[in-house]
Design a protein around this motif. Structure first.
Motif, PDB file in Angstrom:
ATOM      1  N   THR A   1       0.957  -1.407  -0.069  1.00 43.19           N
ATOM      2  CA  THR A   1      -0.035   0.101  -0.121  1.00 43.19           C
ATOM      3  C   THR A   1       0.970   1.203  -0.029  1.00 43.19           C
ATOM      4  OG1 THR A   1      -1.750  -1.097   1.113  1.00 43.19           O
ATOM      5  CG2 THR A   1      -1.968   1.326   1.238  1.00 43.19           C
ATOM      6  N   LYS A   2       1.763   1.368   0.806  1.00 38.65           N
ATOM      7  CA  LYS A   2       2.605   2.674   1.033  1.00 38.65           C
ATOM      8  C   LYS A   2       3.532   2.522  -0.361  1.00 38.65           C
ATOM      9  CE  LYS A   2       3.163   2.589   5.872  1.00 38.65           C
ATOM     10  NZ  LYS A   2       4.176   3.093   6.994  1.00 38.65           N
TER      11      LYS A   2
ATOM     12  N   THR B   1       2.432   1.791  -3.460  1.00 40.96           N
ATOM     13  CA  THR B   1       1.545   2.186  -4.482  1.00 40.96           C
ATOM     14  C   THR B   1       1.430   3.657  -4.096  1.00 40.96           C
ATOM     15  OG1 THR B   1       0.303   0.169  -4.520  1.00 40.96           O
ATOM     16  CG2 THR B   1      -0.910   2.179  -5.140  1.00 40.96           C
ATOM     17  N   ASP B   2       1.168   4.077  -2.894  1.00 41.41           N
ATOM     18  CA  ASP B   2       1.084   5.681  -2.850  1.00 41.41           C
ATOM     19  C   ASP B   2       2.134   6.358  -3.244  1.00 41.41           C
ATOM     20  OD1 ASP B   2      -1.362   4.954  -1.554  1.00 41.41           O
ATOM     21  OD2 ASP B   2      -0.443   5.187   0.445  1.00 41.41           O
TER      22      ASP B   2
ATOM     23  N   VAL C   1       2.132   6.595  -6.972  1.00 39.11           N
ATOM     24  CA  VAL C   1       1.029   7.715  -7.066  1.00 39.11           C
ATOM     25  C   VAL C   1       2.008   9.241  -6.940  1.00 39.11           C
ATOM     26  CG1 VAL C   1      -1.085   8.624  -6.609  1.00 39.11           C
ATOM     27  CG2 VAL C   1      -0.543   6.078  -7.062  1.00 39.11           C
ATOM     28  N   GLN C   2       2.429   9.280  -5.780  1.00 39.95           N
ATOM     29  CA  GLN C   2       2.816  10.721  -5.293  1.00 39.95           C
ATOM     30  C   GLN C   2       4.131  11.317  -6.247  1.00 39.95           C
ATOM     31  OE1 GLN C   2       3.255  10.468  -1.180  1.00 39.95           O
ATOM     32  NE2 GLN C   2       1.070  10.009  -0.973  1.00 39.95           N
TER      33      GLN C   2
END
Length: 144
Positions: A120-121, A123-124, A127-128
């Motif tokens: 999850t981290k 993926t974030d 994206v960022q």
């Protein structure tokens, strides 16, 4: 009207998934798959993903988490069997036993408990940090 169609569609998918008859899977193999799914917290991950999906769809539910839990509970036993059938394409019974032995170690428990959070981290972060690069790369593939 759209919401009713979406709910009907989801129910159809769920009903179809639970109605399917899976191939026979050796009981020992099924037990090892079940152990692996428990160790890797696969059920919780499925519930979390489904809950987020329900929320993103804006479904008028009293509790997204409880609805997702009930949904996953409704097909989980069949899911384990289907998962086992797919695992048979990649893992022997001995492979599963070795994986489960690893998941029982302190390092294995650490891997299993941190994998979702790490994914999850990451993926974030993608994206960022990499949205611009992703957009640039996709420009070459946009149909005109």
């Amino acid at each position: 009207m759209y919401l009713k169609k979406m709910i009907a569609f989801l129910m159809l998918i769920i009903a179809s998934a639970t109605a399917l008859t899976a191939q026979n899977v050796d009981e020992d193999y099924m037990k090892e798959v079940d152990k692996m799914l428990i160790a890797t917290q696969a059920k919780r991950a499925t519930i979390d993903i489904l809950s987020a999906t329900y929320q993103n769809m804006g479904l008028p539910l009293t509790s997204y988490t409880e609805a997702a839990e009930a949904t996953v509970d409704s097909f989980w036993d069949n899911y384990i069997e289907d998962y086992a059938i797919e695992c048979m394409n990649f893992f022997t019974l001995e492979d599963l036993r070795n994986l489960n032995a690893f998941y029982a170690t302190p390092s294995g428990k650490k891997v299993a408990s941190s994998y979702r959070t790490l994914s999850t981290k990451m993926t974030d972060i993608v994206v960022q940090k990499y949205s611009y690069q992703i957009q640039q790369a996709l420009k070459n593939f946009i149909k005109q």
